[in-house]
Design a protein around this motif. Structure first.
Motif, short mmCIF file in Angstrom:
data_model
loop_
_atom_site.label_atom_id
_atom_site.label_comp_id
_atom_site.label_asym_id
_atom_site.label_seq_id
_atom_site.Cartn_x
_atom_site.Cartn_y
_atom_site.Cartn_z
N VAL A 12 14.94 50.05 20.21
CA VAL A 12 16.11 50.45 20.99
C VAL A 12 16.94 51.46 20.22
O VAL A 12 17.31 52.52 20.76
N ARG A 15 15.29 54.80 20.13
CA ARG A 15 15.45 55.55 21.37
C ARG A 15 16.86 56.17 21.45
O ARG A 15 17.02 57.31 21.87
N VAL A 92 23.32 49.81 26.89
CA VAL A 92 22.17 50.72 26.87
C VAL A 92 20.97 49.98 27.43
O VAL A 92 20.74 48.82 27.09
N VAL A 94 16.64 50.42 28.23
CA VAL A 94 15.45 51.20 27.86
C VAL A 94 14.26 50.67 28.66
O VAL A 94 14.33 49.58 29.23
N TRP A 100 15.62 48.44 33.96
CA TRP A 100 15.19 49.84 33.83
C TRP A 100 14.57 50.32 35.14
O TRP A 100 13.67 49.69 35.69
N CYS A 114 16.73 56.79 26.83
CA CYS A 114 17.45 55.57 27.17
C CYS A 114 18.48 55.93 28.23
O CYS A 114 18.68 57.11 28.53
#
Length: 386
Positions: A12, A15, A92, A94, A100, A114
């Motif tokens: 994470v 990214r 956030v 991803v 997502w 991301c």
């Protein structure tokens, strides 16, 4: 002092780091992480002796890319950025996260590393339609955009737009007005909404829908970032509707992104003398877009492209006055006819479709419910069988 770059086991943060290192749509960055993974790509970038990835581009291309990325490595602190979005109540997401949006995978190597989200990220996976258009919109364009957005949102579709002045703002407001879902895609970081004049509107979108960006907090919007942002609007939606656009409007880039992604593209015609509609007419003339004039046609376009839509129709053409129960007075009949033939609608939607005051609609719906002609489901009303 900045924290070190992410360890090899923290995908994470890797990214997030690449989202800061490379500009959106950086083809070399996308190809590198596709080849090595985000952690491996960071390792390659940190190593001064790493060989260029085989079979992609010759060494000079990678030397220029390394030189482009190197200034952003110094002081890089992805963990601090993640903590910053959390302080704003965001997060956030991803690939691999439940929220997502798989639709972004259609962007291949140009997909964002991301997404930064303020609001409900789960909205990003729902069926959606993009409604975009000119910042310098006309009263005609705003009226059409509002009608389309309200009707499509009321039928369960998420309205995606760019949060700008003009058509974008009208689309967001109309969706919110009927209690629908809407998503605003930003060209800069989510710590400061842009444009500032729409800050209150975007705060409402973040509260009741979602505001998203591919750039981390502190990132400023720029012309190039607006243009690359448009591919996200196109990818997140099952279809793109252009309401007003000048001959060289940046809005046309969203339509072209949608066409390249094989998303249906629609355009609303305007007066042939209106410069604000010249771009829409261009899209229709060149065969990029089909002409639409109401929400029902948009839904038909999406359904024909294989989009899985809810059963509830949004076009007024499916409302059947001939089914009106006998014996209703004129005001009650008007409210009945404003209800969809299938599905449920909010009081505000019924008032808008029927052209009635909310107070009149509330009284009529109460009477229709007592007579057994209408059933209430939460804040929505549905016809019963006649």
């Amino acid at each position: 002092m900045a924290e070190p770059l992410p360890d090899a086991d923290d995908t994470v943060l890797a990214r997030v780091a690449w989202g800061r290192i490379a500009e959106p749509c950086d083809l070399q960055a996308g190809a590198l992480v596709a080849h090595l993974g985000h952690r491996g790509a960071l390792g390659w970038l940190r190593s001064t002796r790493a060989e260029p990835p085989p079979g992609l581009w010759p060494a000079p291309v990678w030397e220029r890319a390394r030189a482009r990325w190197a200034p952003r490595v110094e002081g890089l602190d992805p963990a601090r950025e993640v903590a910053g979005i959390r302080r704003l109540g965001g997060r956030v997401i991803v690939p691999g996260d439940e929220e997502w949006p798989a639709a972004l995978d259609d962007l291949d190597v140009l997909a964002p590393h991301c997404l930064w989200v303020r609001g409900d990220p789960g909205i990003l996976r729902r069926p959606a339609v993009a409604i975009v258009g000119a910042r310098a919109s006309t009263g005609y364009g705003e009226h059409v955009a509002g009608e389309l957005s309200a009707s499509l949102a009321d039928s369960g579709l998420t309205v995606v737009s760019g949060g700008a002045f003009g058509i974008d703002a009208v689309a967001h407001r109309a969706a919110l007005a009927v209690g629908g879902a809407t998503v605003a895609v930003m060209a800069g970081g989510l710590d400061r909404f842009y444009p500032a004049g729409n800050a209150d509107l975007l705060a409402r979108v973040a509260r009741d829908g979602a505001v998203v960006a591919e750039l981390g907090p502190g990132s400023s919007p720029s012309r190039s970032r607006f243009l690359t942002r448009n591919r996200l609007i196109a990818a997140l939606a099952g279809a793109c509707v252009v309401v007003e656009a000048g001959w060289r409007s940046g809005t046309l880039s969203t339509a072209m992104h949608a066409a390249r992604l094989l998303r249906p593209v629609a355009a609303v015609p305007g007066p042939v003398t209106s410069a604000a509609s010249a771009g829409c007419h261009r899209l229709i003339r060149d065969g990029v877009a089909v002409l639409v004039s109401d929400a029902g046609q948009v839904r038909e376009l999406m359904a024909s492209a294989g989009e899985d839509l809810a059963d509830e129709p949004s076009d007024d053409a499916v409302r059947r006055p001939s089914d009106t129960p006998p014996g209703l007075d004129s005001s009650h009949a008007q409210v009945w006819e404003a209800l969809p033939a299938r599905g449920a609608a909010t009081l505000e939607s019924v008032a808008r479709v029927g052209g009635l005051a909310a107070r009149e609609v509330r009284i009529a719906l109460g009477a229709l419910e007592l007579a057994g002609h209408v059933r209430r489901e939460g804040d929505r009303y549905r016809r019963t069988a006649t």
